[in-house]
Scaffold this motif. Structure first.
Motif, PDB file in Angstrom:
ATOM      1  N   TRP A  59       1.249  -1.303   0.452  1.00 23.40           N
ATOM      2  CA  TRP A  59       0.204  -0.086   0.442  1.00 23.40           C
ATOM      3  C   TRP A  59       0.588   0.998   0.149  1.00 23.40           C
ATOM      4  O   TRP A  59       0.347   2.341  -0.425  1.00 23.40           O
ATOM      5  N   ASP A  63       0.088   3.858  -2.404  1.00 25.69           N
ATOM      6  CA  ASP A  63      -0.384   5.641  -1.939  1.00 25.69           C
ATOM      7  C   ASP A  63       0.832   6.363  -2.338  1.00 25.69           C
ATOM      8  O   ASP A  63       0.663   7.924  -3.000  1.00 25.69           O
ATOM      9  N   ASP A  91      -9.086  -4.197   2.996  1.00 26.41           N
ATOM     10  CA  ASP A  91      -8.627  -3.429   1.849  1.00 26.41           C
ATOM     11  C   ASP A  91     -10.056  -2.493   1.274  1.00 26.41           C
ATOM     12  O   ASP A  91      -9.351  -1.645   0.779  1.00 26.41           O
ATOM     13  N   ARG A  94      -9.302   1.315   2.402  1.00 27.76           N
ATOM     14  CA  ARG A  94      -7.805   2.423   1.500  1.00 27.76           C
ATOM     15  C   ARG A  94      -8.344   2.233   0.234  1.00 27.76           C
ATOM     16  O   ARG A  94      -8.046   3.325  -0.628  1.00 27.76           O
ATOM     17  N   LYS A  97     -10.512   5.222  -0.104  1.00 26.28           N
ATOM     18  CA  LYS A  97      -9.596   6.453  -0.502  1.00 26.28           C
ATOM     19  C   LYS A  97      -9.028   6.805  -1.269  1.00 26.28           C
ATOM     20  O   LYS A  97      -9.015   8.275  -1.645  1.00 26.28           O
ATOM     21  N   LEU A  98      -8.951   5.787  -2.185  1.00 25.95           N
ATOM     22  CA  LEU A  98      -8.598   5.763  -3.763  1.00 25.95           C
ATOM     23  C   LEU A  98      -9.330   6.463  -4.923  1.00 25.95           C
ATOM     24  O   LEU A  98      -9.688   7.389  -5.406  1.00 25.95           O
TER      25      LEU A  98
END
Length: 217
Positions: A59, A63, A91, A94, A97-98
């Motif tokens: 990750w 990021d 996951d 995360r 967030k993407l």
């Protein structure tokens, strides 16, 4: 090959003239290096193959990709597609967030398949997608609507119906278009179900959604 090497490979292939054209196509929302898709995939093939034996998702790498030019986001998504079997409900935050960072249809329409794959393997994720279907962020709603694309007979029709109904009466183009797409795709598997859906909700649907959904029925 570590990801810094992959980053350097991309940067060496940058084409400033093509970058301007690619950025303009995306309404100048993001900077590009100017690497066409076939070339980009060729450049990343060795790196992605090298990561196949990784035990966990990196990750930090993902990021870092999200901080750079648009091609790096594509690289991160290609990486996630290589590692889809390793993804779990843990996951999802995360991935959310993407989805809500540097959002546009090009990354969203890849993330919906990735997240949809997790939901298929872990049905408890359906509750999260149902929540997303009413979120203020319409990109999350788009993922919820489209996450079952290409599932065919494995489509959870009750979930599909509820998510779409939660998004009827919208004026947002990207929502109305994706409602039509999801119904059009499922009509290839069950045209009768889509016809019945249209009959029930036609009065509440945007013309764009109806037009797309009616392509094959």
């Amino acid at each position: 090959m570590n990801y810094q090497t992959a980053f350097e490979t991309y940067c060496l292939a940058a084409d400033s003239n093509n970058a301007i054209k690619m950025s303009k196509y995306m309404r100048d929302l993001f900077p590009f290096l100017g690497i066409p898709t076939p070339k980009r995939r060729e450049l990343s093939k060795e790196f992605l193959n090298h990561t196949k034996n990784d035990a966990t998702i990196d990750w930090i790498f993902i990021d870092e990709c999200w901080k750079k030019e648009r091609e790096f986001q594509y690289l991160a998504l290609d990486y996630l597609n290589v590692h889809t079997k390793r993804l779990t409900p843990d996951d999802i935050p995360r991935l959310k967030k993407l989805a809500t960072t540097k959002s546009w249809w090009d990354t969203i329409d890849c993330l919906d398949r990735i997240i949809g794959g997790i939901a298929l393997n872990f049905p408890e994720v359906n509750d999260i997608l149902l929540e997303w279907s009413t979120d203020d962020n319409f990109w999350l709603r788009r993922i919820a609507i489209d996450h079952q694309l290409l599932r065919k007979e494995k489509t959870n029709t009750a979930l599909l119906e509820q998510i779409i109904v939660n998004n009827l009466g919208q004026t947002e183009f990207f929502i109305n278009k994706t409602i039509g797409w999801s119904l059009r795709e499922y009509s290839k598997t069950s045209p009768d179900w889509v016809r019945e859906f249209l009959a029930r909700y036609k009065d509440k649907m945007a013309n764009l959604s109806i037009r797309e959904a009616s392509t094959y029925v």
